[in-house]
Design a protein around this motif. Sequence first.
Motif, PDB file in Angstrom:
ATOM      1  N   HIS A 108       1.348  11.059  -1.761  1.00 55.62           N
ATOM      2  CA  HIS A 108       0.705   9.626  -1.427  1.00 55.62           C
ATOM      3  C   HIS A 108      -0.706  10.067  -1.209  1.00 55.62           C
ATOM      4  CE1 HIS A 108      -0.390   6.012   0.624  1.00 55.62           C
ATOM      5  NE2 HIS A 108       0.772   5.546   0.425  1.00 55.62           N
ATOM      6  N   ASN A 111      -4.392   5.997   0.076  1.00 54.22           N
ATOM      7  CA  ASN A 111      -5.098   4.651  -0.135  1.00 54.22           C
ATOM      8  C   ASN A 111      -4.383   3.559  -0.915  1.00 54.22           C
ATOM      9  OD1 ASN A 111      -7.942   5.078   0.589  1.00 54.22           O
ATOM     10  ND2 ASN A 111      -7.612   6.877  -0.706  1.00 54.22           N
ATOM     11  N   ALA A 112      -3.318   4.034  -1.551  1.00 52.69           N
ATOM     12  CA  ALA A 112      -2.201   3.170  -1.938  1.00 52.69           C
ATOM     13  C   ALA A 112      -1.399   2.470  -0.993  1.00 52.69           C
ATOM     14  CB  ALA A 112      -1.127   3.946  -3.144  1.00 52.69           C
ATOM     15  N   GLN A 113      -0.659   1.503  -1.031  1.00 55.87           N
ATOM     16  CA  GLN A 113       0.105   0.897   0.270  1.00 55.87           C
ATOM     17  C   GLN A 113       1.328   1.677   0.327  1.00 55.87           C
ATOM     18  OE1 GLN A 113      -1.052  -1.866   2.127  1.00 55.87           O
ATOM     19  NE2 GLN A 113      -3.007  -1.926   0.480  1.00 55.87           N
ATOM     20  N   PRO A 114       1.803   1.703   1.742  1.00 60.37           N
ATOM     21  CA  PRO A 114       0.944   1.433   2.941  1.00 60.37           C
ATOM     22  C   PRO A 114      -0.220   2.250   3.000  1.00 60.37           C
ATOM     23  CG  PRO A 114       2.929   2.525   3.354  1.00 60.37           C
ATOM     24  CD  PRO A 114       2.874   2.672   2.011  1.00 60.37           C
ATOM     25  N   GLN A 115      -1.554   1.647   3.297  1.00 66.27           N
ATOM     26  CA  GLN A 115      -2.677   2.600   3.385  1.00 66.27           C
ATOM     27  C   GLN A 115      -2.584   3.448   4.833  1.00 66.27           C
ATOM     28  OE1 GLN A 115      -5.641  -0.328   3.085  1.00 66.27           O
ATOM     29  NE2 GLN A 115      -6.569   0.731   1.329  1.00 66.27           N
ATOM     30  N   GLY A 116      -3.051   4.554   4.559  1.00 68.02           N
ATOM     31  CA  GLY A 116      -3.188   5.403   5.975  1.00 68.02           C
ATOM     32  C   GLY A 116      -4.516   6.364   5.819  1.00 68.02           C
TER      33      GLY A 116
END
Length: 177
Positions: A108, A111-116
Amino acid sequence: MSFSGENYPGVKSPTKDSAGFRLNHTMLRIKDPEKSLAFYTHVLGMTVLRRLDFEEMQFSLYFLTPLAAEHSVPDNKSDRTVWTFSQTGILELTHNWGTEDQEGFSYHDGNAQPQGFGHICISVPDLDAAIAWFDANEVTYVKRPEDGKMRDVAFIKDVDGYWIEIVEAGRLGNLGD
């Protein structure tokens, strides 16, 4: 009086108990060390300071930084490990063995959902020259410096899709409020 930091709700003054603390490194997980190391050393000009292998747990750590000429890095591996962990601004790339052979495997990017996690940032001496270098090396852009509302800031992607902000400090004096 010297600058002691901006103040916002929640900000508390550091105490003597945390004196000497500093940010040493940020870690990103990578799929294929050969591809990632080529990107970070060739395209971003970093130097691998140390590789640490953990055979029992089947992973390797690569510690990189844009090495300045004035740095005096120890040749001895043990001394260089201690030196590496005493620096600031180090990037740690973590490779879990075997991921490079897994079809379709990816981490991951934050920046893709869910963002972190969002990005790391590299400051360059000449943004225009850096953009020309990235173009010559077919780097993938999230945002070019002339695009969007934040001019003079670029975002590129590494081989694992992590975002890297590219800035020239001298162009950012009027950024934000």
